[in-house]
Write an enzyme that holds these catalytic residues in place. Structure first.
Site, PDB file in Angstrom:
ATOM      1  N   CYS A  32     -21.491  38.703 -45.513  1.00  0.00           N
ATOM      2  CA  CYS A  32     -20.989  38.412 -46.860  1.00  0.00           C
ATOM      3  C   CYS A  32     -20.109  37.172 -46.834  1.00  0.00           C
ATOM      4  O   CYS A  32     -19.195  37.073 -46.005  1.00  0.00           O
ATOM      5  CB  CYS A  32     -20.204  39.602 -47.392  1.00  0.00           C
ATOM      6  N   GLN A  35     -17.863  61.919 -51.959  1.00  0.00           N
ATOM      7  CA  GLN A  35     -17.945  61.166 -50.721  1.00  0.00           C
ATOM      8  C   GLN A  35     -18.732  59.879 -50.957  1.00  0.00           C
ATOM      9  O   GLN A  35     -19.872  59.917 -51.440  1.00  0.00           O
ATOM     10  CB  GLN A  35     -18.625  61.996 -49.632  1.00  0.00           C
ATOM     11  N   CYS A  77     -10.634  62.001 -43.388  1.00  0.00           N
ATOM     12  CA  CYS A  77     -10.982  60.587 -43.541  1.00  0.00           C
ATOM     13  C   CYS A  77      -9.928  59.669 -42.942  1.00  0.00           C
ATOM     14  O   CYS A  77     -10.092  58.452 -42.980  1.00  0.00           O
ATOM     15  CB  CYS A  77     -11.202  60.243 -45.013  1.00  0.00           C
TER      16      CYS A  77
END
Length: 392
Positions: A78, A231, A348
């Site tokens: 990117c 999620q 997480c």
């Protein structure tokens, strides 16, 4: 008027880059001071622009020139990877990203939970590009243009022509997003790419699609708010459900608690296994959807620690999937007090997980298995599933 000297903007180096640290940066040193450096890899030699000198003991900086590259460095796919704050690791090959995440998880488990684990962060799915996986995106909006936030800043950087590469293709077209930006009342757009289609929301208003979307996990359909928790990796709900079932090994008739249950994904799987399920979640709209998604289970709205402290609860099994800050001591105390035979902890944030595992250890619960999954490729984030059992 006194002028305070600042190093922000100054380029220093060459610096030798040390180990990876939690948070997407590596550790370097300059004149005895620690510098947390982004956009580099352990073992490199780099020039660093200081971005934050507000702390006496450490500074923050960005690598702006690589003098000696480490194996694993690649050209970021990117063009705004060095500007946008979302992707920490686009300059690192995916396999090396997982190696670095493995190092971080192991070190945090040792530091906070005194666990010497051989956990390895595993690749997810067959596509190892690190792209086209994120089903939920938050974009900033300014002057009718959509962008992404600069790291640790309210400033925005405009999207690349192909959009955000980690976002699912169906919902990332910059032209589509810019066409909606003129209708925005606030400064943020939420884009959900669900099984039922793309939804775009601004300050609670639906600009495109349906505010309540449908997601598919195995044979189950789930209704979920497009701006609520789900999620983000498209493979995560199914993968984590299967790992939860492996961890708990549920038996028909057992009492199971699904804590921080969202719209009931884990509850549905436990219900299928014949368990008597109760879910707890403080998000009222999510609880209302959970009741329709898993009608045979019971669901309670409220903070987990407060609900558990009230009344009588039975739990042979517990699954918890707390927010990034973790469950915390009070919730751990309440869960351990129920003496479930097994606990599945879905996390997480490995630092919060390690702190909570240390709290469980004080209640004579030990970790019998822990697995790591690269459910956030191109970023420093990682998902773990830990299995705990009572030692006595």
């Amino acid at each position: 008027m006194t002028t305070v000297a600042t190093a922000v903007g100054e380029i220093i180096g060459p610096l030798s880059v040390g180990p990876i640290a939690h948070g997407g940066h590596c550790i370097a040193r300059h004149e005895g001071r620690v510098i947390f450096v982004r956009h580099t890899i352990p073992g490199e030699t780099v020039m660093v622009r200081i971005t934050d000198d507000s702390h006496e003991r450490y500074w923050r900086g960005d690598a702006v020139e690589v003098l000696d590259a480490a194996p694993g460095r690649v050209e970021p796919p990117c063009p705004i990877a060095g500007l946008c704050g979302g992707c920490d690791f686009q300059h690192i090959a995916p396999a090396v990203q997982r190696e670095l995440k493995t190092t971080v998880v192991r070190e945090l488990l040792h530091q906070f939970a005194h666990l010497d684990s051989d956990v390895t962060v595993e690749r997810v799915g067959t596509d190892d590009s690190g792209q086209d996986w994120r089903t939920r995106m938050r974009y900033g909006v300014h002057d009718g243009k959509v962008g992404l936030h600069v790291h640790r800043s309210a400033d925005l950087v405009g999207l690349a022509p192909q959009g955000c590469l980690i976002a699912e293709k169906a919902g990332r077209d910059p032209k589509m997003l810019d066409s909606l930006a003129g209708q925005v009342h606030g400064d943020e757009l939420i884009v959900a790419t669900a099984a039922s289609g793309v939804c775009v929301i601004d300050s609670g208003r639906t600009l495109m699609g349906e505010a309540v979307v449908t997601e598919q996990v195995g044979t189950h359909s789930f209704r979920a708010r497009a701006d609520g928790f789900w999620q983000p990796h498209r493979l995560a709900p199914g993968l984590l459900t299967s790992q939860m079932l492996l961890a708990l090994d549920p038996r028909p008739g057992e009492h199971a608690l699904d804590l921080y249950c969202g719209v009931g994904v884990f509850a549905a799987a436990l219900d299928d296994a014949g368990c008597r399920v109760r879910g707890i979640e403080m998000d009222g709209p999510a609880i209302r959807l959970a009741r329709t998604n898993v009608p045979r289970a019971q669901f309670v709205a409220g903070r987990v620690d407060r609900v558990l402290s009230r009344g009588r609860h039975r739990a042979d099994l517990v699954v918890l999937d707390p927010p990034r800050a973790g469950a915390g001591k009070r919730a751990v105390d309440q869960i351990a007090g129920l003496r479930p035979r097994r606990i599945a902890y879905v996390a997480c944030d490995p630092a919060a997980l390690a702190r909570d595992l240390a709290s469980f250890a004080r209640h004579d619960y030990s970790v019998t298995n822990i697995k790591g999954f690269d459910l956030f490729p191109m970023t420093h984030h990682v998902e773990c599933v830990a299995t705990l059992e009572p030692t006595r």
